[in-house]
Motif scaffolding. Sequence first.
Motif, PDB file in Angstrom:
ATOM      1  N   TRP A  34      58.300  52.168 -41.227  1.00  9.93           N
ATOM      2  CA  TRP A  34      58.683  51.115 -40.586  1.00  9.93           C
ATOM      3  C   TRP A  34      57.628  50.423 -39.740  1.00  9.93           C
ATOM      4  O   TRP A  34      56.857  50.949 -39.115  1.00  9.93           O
ATOM      5  N   TYR A  35      57.683  49.259 -39.926  1.00  8.76           N
ATOM      6  CA  TYR A  35      56.515  48.379 -39.032  1.00  8.76           C
ATOM      7  C   TYR A  35      57.050  48.056 -37.820  1.00  8.76           C
ATOM      8  O   TYR A  35      56.297  47.545 -36.954  1.00  8.76           O
ATOM      9  N   VAL A 114      60.699  47.671 -43.981  1.00  7.55           N
ATOM     10  CA  VAL A 114      59.343  48.082 -44.407  1.00  7.55           C
ATOM     11  C   VAL A 114      58.676  47.037 -44.529  1.00  7.55           C
ATOM     12  O   VAL A 114      57.463  46.960 -44.940  1.00  7.55           O
ATOM     13  N   GLY A 115      59.210  45.756 -44.273  1.00 13.26           N
ATOM     14  CA  GLY A 115      58.484  44.680 -44.738  1.00 13.26           C
ATOM     15  C   GLY A 115      59.249  43.402 -44.389  1.00 13.26           C
ATOM     16  O   GLY A 115      60.585  43.531 -44.258  1.00 13.26           O
ATOM     17  N   GLN A 116      58.859  42.267 -44.396  1.00 13.98           N
ATOM     18  CA  GLN A 116      59.656  41.051 -44.358  1.00 13.98           C
ATOM     19  C   GLN A 116      59.592  40.139 -45.412  1.00 13.98           C
ATOM     20  O   GLN A 116      60.608  39.286 -45.600  1.00 13.98           O
ATOM     21  N   VAL A 117      58.801  40.236 -46.485  1.00 11.76           N
ATOM     22  CA  VAL A 117      58.865  39.448 -47.626  1.00 11.76           C
ATOM     23  C   VAL A 117      58.914  40.196 -48.953  1.00 11.76           C
ATOM     24  O   VAL A 117      57.852  41.174 -48.935  1.00 11.76           O
ATOM     25  N   PHE A 118      59.674  40.292 -49.735  1.00 12.85           N
ATOM     26  CA  PHE A 118      59.624  41.015 -50.861  1.00 12.85           C
ATOM     27  C   PHE A 118      59.872  40.003 -52.236  1.00 12.85           C
ATOM     28  O   PHE A 118      60.055  38.983 -52.116  1.00 12.85           O
ATOM     29  N   LYS A 119      59.697  40.800 -53.295  1.00 10.78           N
ATOM     30  CA  LYS A 119      59.684  39.888 -54.639  1.00 10.78           C
ATOM     31  C   LYS A 119      61.255  40.274 -55.287  1.00 10.78           C
ATOM     32  O   LYS A 119      61.682  41.419 -55.102  1.00 10.78           O
TER      33      LYS A 119
END
Length: 264
Positions: A34-35, A114-119
Amino acid sequence: MWRRLPPTALFLVVWGDLQAADLPKAAVSLDPPWYRVLTNDSVTLKCQGASLPGNKSTQWWHNGTLISSNTSTYFITAASPKDSGEYKCQTSLTTLSDPVNLEVHIGWLLLQAVGQVFKEGEKITLRCHGWKNKQVYKVTYHQNGKSQKYFHRNTVFEILNATGKHSGSYFCRGLIGKNNVSSESINIMVQGQAMPFIAPIFSSWHQVAFCLGMTVLFAVDTALYFFIQSDLRSFMGDWRNRRVKWKNQTAKLEEPQSQGPWDK
């Protein structure tokens, strides 16, 4: 006289012919992943990248300032807002890593990701996290103001196959003790198709090829050293033998001859 170069010196010779672009980048990872964390949470940052034999030191930067040059792992035992910011690392056989951002928040409840931008096609993992890991009950995950998932006890919410419809603003709500609390919102964005997993494989093979090349150079250097040493000993032995023979011959030529009766 020929002298064998030590491994470090040999590497520096090779290093001088390399450009930074020839080396792979180091990579920073978070554990847990987690960021976004709350105050007093523990965080471990790990630096991944090849190192020289006997030189495992790793350099760490926090917001552009060098903070450590020791191990590949950097520990934060009790996070505080001052620990927020960008972290980078570098090993002896890598270039500087891309930054990893860490956010330390103050509050009772935090929605972690785990992030804000995903594919598209990737997995989105969200967690409703209580301060000091306090248990959270009757947890509801919301997207764009609408309830998406309910758990009686705190459970990770996973979206296994993300698409564009999963983009939006997310927050969670739950009970900590008798308090009904809500987290801050975070924005999640889902973009086009995920690229094939090629770059990390290429990077790892690049590291392997580089390390193999260094091993071959070291082996050649060692073999050359012993060959020259052997050849030099043989040459010195021949030279000494020839010198002794030359002295003996010279001594014989200079030795006075005995006089005969006719010389009297």
